[in-house]
Design a protein around this motif. Structure first.
Motif, PDB file in Angstrom:
ATOM      1  N   SER A   1      17.538   0.087  -1.378  1.00 24.78           N
ATOM      2  CA  SER A   1      17.312  -1.359  -1.317  1.00 24.78           C
ATOM      3  C   SER A   1      15.825  -1.657  -1.334  1.00 24.78           C
ATOM      4  CB  SER A   1      17.937  -1.947  -0.047  1.00 24.78           C
ATOM      5  OG  SER A   1      17.340  -1.391   1.109  1.00 24.78           O
ATOM      6  N   SER A   2      15.490  -2.883  -1.729  1.00 25.68           N
ATOM      7  CA  SER A   2      14.091  -3.314  -1.722  1.00 25.68           C
ATOM      8  C   SER A   2      14.030  -4.821  -1.488  1.00 25.68           C
ATOM      9  CB  SER A   2      13.395  -2.941  -3.035  1.00 25.68           C
ATOM     10  OG  SER A   2      14.039  -3.535  -4.140  1.00 25.68           O
ATOM     11  N   LEU A   3      12.873  -5.258  -1.048  1.00 20.34           N
ATOM     12  CA  LEU A   3      12.634  -6.666  -0.726  1.00 20.34           C
ATOM     13  C   LEU A   3      11.310  -7.079  -1.339  1.00 20.34           C
ATOM     14  CD1 LEU A   3      13.274  -9.266   1.054  1.00 20.34           C
ATOM     15  CD2 LEU A   3      11.866  -8.166   2.821  1.00 20.34           C
ATOM     16  N   MET A   4      11.272  -8.257  -1.965  1.00 14.63           N
ATOM     17  CA  MET A   4      10.038  -8.752  -2.562  1.00 14.63           C
ATOM     18  C   MET A   4       9.848 -10.228  -2.238  1.00 14.63           C
ATOM     19  SD  MET A   4       8.713  -8.635  -6.542  1.00 14.63           S
ATOM     20  CE  MET A   4      10.090  -9.614  -7.161  1.00 14.63           C
TER      21      MET A   4
ATOM     22  N   ARG B   1     -14.930 -10.965 -11.628  1.00 13.58           N
ATOM     23  CA  ARG B   1     -15.914 -11.177 -12.683  1.00 13.58           C
ATOM     24  C   ARG B   1     -17.178 -10.403 -12.337  1.00 13.58           C
ATOM     25  NH1 ARG B   1     -13.334 -15.802 -11.357  1.00 13.58           N
ATOM     26  NH2 ARG B   1     -12.262 -16.934 -13.026  1.00 13.58           N
ATOM     27  N   LYS B   2     -18.045 -10.208 -13.305  1.00 11.74           N
ATOM     28  CA  LYS B   2     -19.269  -9.457 -13.094  1.00 11.74           C
ATOM     29  C   LYS B   2     -20.093 -10.096 -11.979  1.00 11.74           C
ATOM     30  CE  LYS B   2     -23.209  -7.416 -15.512  1.00 11.74           C
ATOM     31  NZ  LYS B   2     -23.913  -7.284 -16.814  1.00 11.74           N
ATOM     32  N   GLY B   3     -20.403  -9.303 -10.936  1.00  8.35           N
ATOM     33  CA  GLY B   3     -21.189  -9.799  -9.819  1.00  8.35           C
ATOM     34  C   GLY B   3     -20.406 -10.620  -8.821  1.00  8.35           C
ATOM     35  N   ASP B   4     -19.078 -10.711  -8.995  1.00  9.59           N
ATOM     36  CA  ASP B   4     -18.241 -11.512  -8.098  1.00  9.59           C
ATOM     37  C   ASP B   4     -16.927 -10.777  -7.871  1.00  9.59           C
ATOM     38  OD1 ASP B   4     -16.900 -13.402  -6.643  1.00  9.59           O
ATOM     39  OD2 ASP B   4     -16.730 -14.867  -8.273  1.00  9.59           O
ATOM     40  N   MET B   5     -16.655 -10.384  -6.604  1.00  9.59           N
ATOM     41  CA  MET B   5     -15.428  -9.665  -6.295  1.00  9.59           C
ATOM     42  C   MET B   5     -14.201 -10.519  -6.550  1.00  9.59           C
ATOM     43  SD  MET B   5     -14.307  -7.815  -2.720  1.00  9.59           S
ATOM     44  CE  MET B   5     -15.533  -6.529  -2.880  1.00  9.59           C
ATOM     45  N   GLY B   6     -14.353 -11.842  -6.425  1.00  9.39           N
ATOM     46  CA  GLY B   6     -13.238 -12.749  -6.671  1.00  9.39           C
ATOM     47  C   GLY B   6     -12.303 -12.847  -5.478  1.00  9.39           C
ATOM     48  N   ARG B   7     -11.188 -13.511  -5.680  1.00  8.21           N
ATOM     49  CA  ARG B   7     -10.170 -13.688  -4.648  1.00  8.21           C
ATOM     50  C   ARG B   7      -8.824 -13.226  -5.190  1.00  8.21           C
ATOM     51  NH1 ARG B   7     -12.256 -19.817  -3.234  1.00  8.21           N
ATOM     52  NH2 ARG B   7     -14.180 -19.204  -2.188  1.00  8.21           N
ATOM     53  N   SER B   8      -7.902 -12.976  -4.285  1.00 11.97           N
ATOM     54  CA  SER B   8      -6.579 -12.532  -4.706  1.00 11.97           C
ATOM     55  C   SER B   8      -5.738 -13.749  -5.072  1.00 11.97           C
ATOM     56  CB  SER B   8      -5.908 -11.713  -3.599  1.00 11.97           C
ATOM     57  OG  SER B   8      -5.921 -12.405  -2.367  1.00 11.97           O
ATOM     58  N   ASP B   9      -5.632 -14.008  -6.358  1.00  6.48           N
ATOM     59  CA  ASP B   9      -4.889 -15.160  -6.846  1.00  6.48           C
ATOM     60  C   ASP B   9      -3.396 -14.992  -6.600  1.00  6.48           C
ATOM     61  OD1 ASP B   9      -5.081 -17.699  -8.330  1.00  6.48           O
ATOM     62  OD2 ASP B   9      -3.856 -16.667  -9.817  1.00  6.48           O
ATOM     63  N   THR B  10      -2.955 -13.737  -6.539  1.00  9.65           N
ATOM     64  CA  THR B  10      -1.545 -13.426  -6.316  1.00  9.65           C
ATOM     65  C   THR B  10      -1.423 -12.398  -5.201  1.00  9.65           C
ATOM     66  OG1 THR B  10      -1.032 -13.809  -8.655  1.00  9.65           O
ATOM     67  CG2 THR B  10       0.555 -12.514  -7.385  1.00  9.65           C
ATOM     68  N   MET B  11      -0.506 -12.625  -4.264  1.00 13.45           N
ATOM     69  CA  MET B  11      -0.232 -11.670  -3.188  1.00 13.45           C
ATOM     70  C   MET B  11       1.288 -11.511  -3.077  1.00 13.45           C
ATOM     71  SD  MET B  11      -3.013 -12.829  -0.265  1.00 13.45           S
ATOM     72  CE  MET B  11      -3.113 -11.210   0.521  1.00 13.45           C
ATOM     73  N   VAL B  12       1.774 -10.353  -3.500  1.00 14.19           N
ATOM     74  CA  VAL B  12       3.209 -10.063  -3.466  1.00 14.19           C
ATOM     75  C   VAL B  12       3.448  -8.857  -2.572  1.00 14.19           C
ATOM     76  CG1 VAL B  12       5.231  -9.378  -4.815  1.00 14.19           C
ATOM     77  CG2 VAL B  12       3.594 -11.007  -5.772  1.00 14.19           C
ATOM     78  N   ILE B  13       4.417  -8.956  -1.676  1.00 15.89           N
ATOM     79  CA  ILE B  13       4.791  -7.843  -0.805  1.00 15.89           C
ATOM     80  C   ILE B  13       6.082  -7.225  -1.330  1.00 15.89           C
ATOM     81  CG2 ILE B  13       5.329  -7.102   1.540  1.00 15.89           C
ATOM     82  CD1 ILE B  13       2.566  -8.291   1.336  1.00 15.89           C
ATOM     83  N   LEU B  14       6.073  -5.908  -1.446  1.00 17.62           N
ATOM     84  CA  LEU B  14       7.261  -5.178  -1.870  1.00 17.62           C
ATOM     85  C   LEU B  14       7.557  -4.090  -0.853  1.00 17.62           C
ATOM     86  CD1 LEU B  14       9.383  -4.544  -4.137  1.00 17.62           C
ATOM     87  CD2 LEU B  14       7.703  -2.917  -5.031  1.00 17.62           C
ATOM     88  N   THR B  15       8.759  -4.081  -0.293  1.00 18.97           N
ATOM     89  CA  THR B  15       9.201  -2.991   0.565  1.00 18.97           C
ATOM     90  C   THR B  15      10.334  -2.272  -0.143  1.00 18.97           C
ATOM     91  OG1 THR B  15      10.782  -4.382   1.765  1.00 18.97           O
ATOM     92  CG2 THR B  15       8.559  -4.216   2.675  1.00 18.97           C
ATOM     93  N   VAL B  16      10.301  -0.938  -0.095  1.00 18.27           N
ATOM     94  CA  VAL B  16      11.281  -0.120  -0.820  1.00 18.27           C
ATOM     95  C   VAL B  16      11.846   0.938   0.121  1.00 18.27           C
ATOM     96  CG1 VAL B  16      11.717   1.282  -2.872  1.00 18.27           C
ATOM     97  CG2 VAL B  16       9.890  -0.432  -2.907  1.00 18.27           C
ATOM     98  N   ASN B  17      13.159   1.015   0.193  1.00 19.97           N
ATOM     99  CA  ASN B  17      13.829   2.002   1.042  1.00 19.97           C
ATOM    100  C   ASN B  17      14.782   2.847   0.188  1.00 19.97           C
ATOM    101  OD1 ASN B  17      15.370   3.462   2.898  1.00 19.97           O
ATOM    102  ND2 ASN B  17      15.309   1.824   4.425  1.00 19.97           N
TER     103      ASN B  17
ATOM    104  N   TYR C   1      12.257   6.714  -5.665  1.00 21.01           N
ATOM    105  CA  TYR C   1      12.209   5.302  -5.273  1.00 21.01           C
ATOM    106  C   TYR C   1      12.611   4.346  -6.394  1.00 21.01           C
ATOM    107  CZ  TYR C   1       9.651   6.667  -1.044  1.00 21.01           C
ATOM    108  OH  TYR C   1       9.279   7.235   0.162  1.00 21.01           O
ATOM    109  N   ARG C   2      12.673   4.824  -7.611  1.00 20.68           N
ATOM    110  CA  ARG C   2      12.872   3.947  -8.753  1.00 20.68           C
ATOM    111  C   ARG C   2      14.182   3.166  -8.675  1.00 20.68           C
ATOM    112  NH1 ARG C   2      15.255   4.675 -13.890  1.00 20.68           N
ATOM    113  NH2 ARG C   2      14.384   3.292 -15.477  1.00 20.68           N
ATOM    114  N   SER C   3      15.283   3.834  -8.319  1.00 18.72           N
ATOM    115  CA  SER C   3      16.575   3.138  -8.308  1.00 18.72           C
ATOM    116  C   SER C   3      16.616   2.048  -7.248  1.00 18.72           C
ATOM    117  CB  SER C   3      17.711   4.140  -8.067  1.00 18.72           C
ATOM    118  OG  SER C   3      17.574   4.757  -6.805  1.00 18.72           O
ATOM    119  N   ALA C   4      15.883   2.218  -6.153  1.00 19.24           N
ATOM    120  CA  ALA C   4      15.874   1.211  -5.090  1.00 19.24           C
ATOM    121  C   ALA C   4      15.245  -0.091  -5.556  1.00 19.24           C
ATOM    122  CB  ALA C   4      15.142   1.744  -3.866  1.00 19.24           C
ATOM    123  N   THR C   5      14.284  -0.023  -6.514  1.00 17.47           N
ATOM    124  CA  THR C   5      13.650  -1.248  -7.008  1.00 17.47           C
ATOM    125  C   THR C   5      14.579  -2.053  -7.897  1.00 17.47           C
ATOM    126  OG1 THR C   5      12.675  -0.158  -8.958  1.00 17.47           O
ATOM    127  CG2 THR C   5      11.373  -0.153  -6.924  1.00 17.47           C
TER     128      THR C   5
END
Length: 300
Positions: free
Chosen positions: A91-94, A70-86, A254-258
């Motif tokens: 293959s990929s992991l989420m 928000r304006k004047g507030d960096m905020g917090r990360s409401d969502t944290m998702v990890i994605l690894t792609v090979n 990388y697209r097909s791995a996802t």
């Protein structure tokens, strides 16, 4: 989510664009990719011996952050998702890291909720905190404004998910079973947690549901018809340290791995410390998650 959508759209433009219109679409995407790009302050993770190269099809890891800025507030990360792609193993992991997870915030000398890391130092601090938590390198980040999430879903004409149980949230009913969600509904669907018997874990599952639905729908050729609206939404709501050139390469290699994605859940238990609720993850569980990530990244 939007960053993965960029991969899909660029891929369609590169391999499917025809004539002058195809080049116009590709040029527009490059402009948007440049707009959302935040150059990296450091070239590689401290947990890697060499910098990853998407041009060599190296396996990569991405931290996807959903933030309420928000304006004047960096905020917090409401969502944290990890994605690894090979792309080498196709293959990929989420998985999601629960927002209340208690961990050390590097450089602060304190134990705090992991989603507070973003408030302390933005995406770079969030990346460093996740790396310290799992002892696995995070190569890239994509941060998205959660309020802009609805615009992108609407551009895609909504998404379909399979809701495990019926609930109401802020006046919106969500019946059990297959449902179609517009942008506002998708945002509410991913935010509810107090009425979920599994709390934040259940909410994380719904976030991954919507993420998968977005990736699948963004890969359809019909997305080109709404490209101008999608580009506008992406450009105003997303920032990433993935360069335009890297995005282009990822779209091809990388697209097909996802599409071959494994998901998992970070196990832990809730507890209160000094009256504050935290999600406690054992060292053994962090080792288990880290081992899965290293396996996908080819680091074992």
């Amino acid at each position: 989510m939007k960053g993965l959508k960029i991969f899909s759209v660029i891929f369609l433009l590169v391999v499917g664009g025809a004539g002058g219109y195809g080049w116009y679409l590709y040029s527009s995407m490059k402009e948007t990719a440049s707009q959302i790009y935040e150059p990296r302050e450091k070239k590689k993770s401290d947990l890697r011996e060499e910098e990853v190269s998407v041009h060599k099809q190296d396996p990569i890891s991405i931290l996807i952050l959903g933030v309420d800025e928000r304006k004047g507030d960096m905020g917090r990360s409401d969502t944290m998702v990890i994605l690894t792609v090979n792309p080498r193993t196709n293959s990929s992991l989420m998985f999601s890291i629960p927002r209340d997870t208690r961990t050390e915030i590097p450089g602060k000398g304190i134990q705090d909720k992991i989603n507070h890391a973003y408030a302390f130092g933005g995406a770079p601090m969030a990346v460093e905190t996740v790396e310290n938590f799992l002892k696995v390198p995070i190569d890239y980040y994509i941060k998205m404004n959660m309020e802009g999430f609805a615009d992108v879903i609407n551009t895609l004409d909504g998404v379909e998910v399979n809701n495990p149980f019926a609930f109401d949230y802020k006046g919106i009913p969500f019946p059990e079973g297959p449902i179609h969600l517009n942008g506002k509904e998708a945002l509410m669907y991913t935010r509810m947690r107090y009425e979920d018997p599994r709390g934040d874990l259940g909410r994380n599952d719904r976030q991954r549901q919507v993420l998968k639905a977005v990736i699948t729908k963004a890969a359809r050729p019909s997305i080109l018809m709404d490209l101008s609206s999608l580009l506008k939404s992406l450009g105003t709501n997303v920032k990433t340290n993935i360069s335009p050139e890297e995005l282009q390469q990822m779209a091809v290699d990388y697209r097909s791995a996802t599409q071959q994605m494994e998901t998992l859940q970070v196990m832990g238990k809730g507890t209160k410390i000094d009256g504050v609720y935290y999600y406690q993850v054992s060292e053994a569980e962090r080792d288990r998650i880290g081992q899965k990530m290293r396996g996908t990244l080819g680091l074992n």
